[in-house]
Design an enzyme around this catalytic site. Structure first.
Site, PDB file in Angstrom:
ATOM      1  N   CYS A  94       2.764  43.801  -9.504  1.00  0.00           N
ATOM      2  CA  CYS A  94       2.424  42.648  -8.693  1.00  0.00           C
ATOM      3  C   CYS A  94       2.634  44.250  -7.424  1.00  0.00           C
ATOM      4  O   CYS A  94       1.087  44.958  -7.883  1.00  0.00           O
ATOM      5  CB  CYS A  94       2.954  41.689  -8.131  1.00  0.00           C
ATOM      6  N   HIS A 195       6.656  39.688 -12.345  1.00  0.00           N
ATOM      7  CA  HIS A 195       8.133  39.693 -12.088  1.00  0.00           C
ATOM      8  C   HIS A 195       9.041  38.445 -13.178  1.00  0.00           C
ATOM      9  O   HIS A 195       8.195  38.176 -14.560  1.00  0.00           O
ATOM     10  CB  HIS A 195       7.808  38.976 -10.703  1.00  0.00           C
TER      11      HIS A 195
END
Ligand code: GLN
Length: 251
Positions: A94, A195
């Protein structure tokens, strides 16, 4: 003599949201259960990135934390690219993924210069892309495997023409909610929005990265002995079920 795998964990204090540190715990467990030693070197702002590194890792971060480390990371582009040329593997999640590209413009319009390691750039949109994701991924020829995770990003990442994604989105938004692709793959380097943390529920991906890192250390990529991944694949199935229920929702 025990084979040591050296991991350079960049900005562990700043880029660590959604338990991304859990990915390091998975690398450690899956190495030590096979008799390898995992050495993890934290690398903060202004600190030296070890030359002899088998795997580089960056977690995710909010815009604020990204801005704190972005100038330092931007200066490391050449040394990270040299580490990749030297055979190191890389995983960036990310916020760390975004800043390995040419740049990231956050929601307020602040431009963060990236490291220029990955062929991409990112611009934040007004609405965040949040939820469980599943993608189809082919890291080895004719071996299509599913990767599941959780995404929460405002950034829309555009890959350069010809750049390889990590995979094709089956459920969720992925890089930009439009291209149908998620993440980026450049040789042994993987960037992703996923994630969770990512690796506990995707053991095959953890092993792929570990094998690439060992390949640098040993001179060839080893066939890792299988582990009992019953629990991991139960977690994978739960995450996949949630992704299937979700469908993509902007928020
Ligand atoms: N701050 C970035 C974004 O909002 C990355 C977020 C993250 O790492 N989860 O897109």
């Amino acid at each position: 003599m025990t084979t040591r795998i050296r991991v350079c964990h960049l900005y562990p204090d700043q880029l660590n949201i959604y338990a991304d540190r859990g990915n390091i715990a998975v690398f450690r467990s899956r190495s030590e259960r096979r008799g390898y030693e995992l050495e993890v070197l934290g690398v903060g702002v202004g600190e030296v990135l070890a030359r002899d590194c088998d795997l580089i890792y960056l977690g995710g971060g909010q815009d604020r934390e990204q801005a704190l480390i972005a100038p330092d990371l931007a200066r490391r582009g050449e040394e990270i690219s040299m580490a990749l040329e030297d055979g190191a593997a890389l995983l960036a999640v990310c916020g760390g993924y975004q800043l390995l590209g040419r740049g990231y413009r956050d929601r307020t319009g602040v431009e963060m210069l990236g490291a220029g390691v990955l062929p991409l750039e990112t611009v934040a949109g007004d609405r965040r892309m949040i939820g469980d994701v599943s993608i189809e991924c082919e890291l080895e020829p004719d071996e299509m495997l599913t990767v599941v995770g959780f995404e929460n990003h405002g950034g829309r990442t555009r890959l350069d023409p010809g750049a390889a994604p990590l995979g094709r989105v089956v459920h969720g938004f992925g890089n930009d909610g439009d291209s149908g692709f998620e993440g980026c793959r450049l040789g042994k380097a993987i960037g992703t929005y996923l994630h969770g943390p990512l690796l506990p529920r995707n053991p095959w991906l953890a092993d792929w990265l570990l094998a690439q890192a060992l390949g640098r250390r040993l001179g060839e990529v080893p066939e890792l002995e299988p582990l009992d991944d019953e629990l991991e694949y139960q977690a994978h199935a739960v995450a996949l079920g949630r992704a299937r229920e979700r469908g993509g929702k902007f928020r």
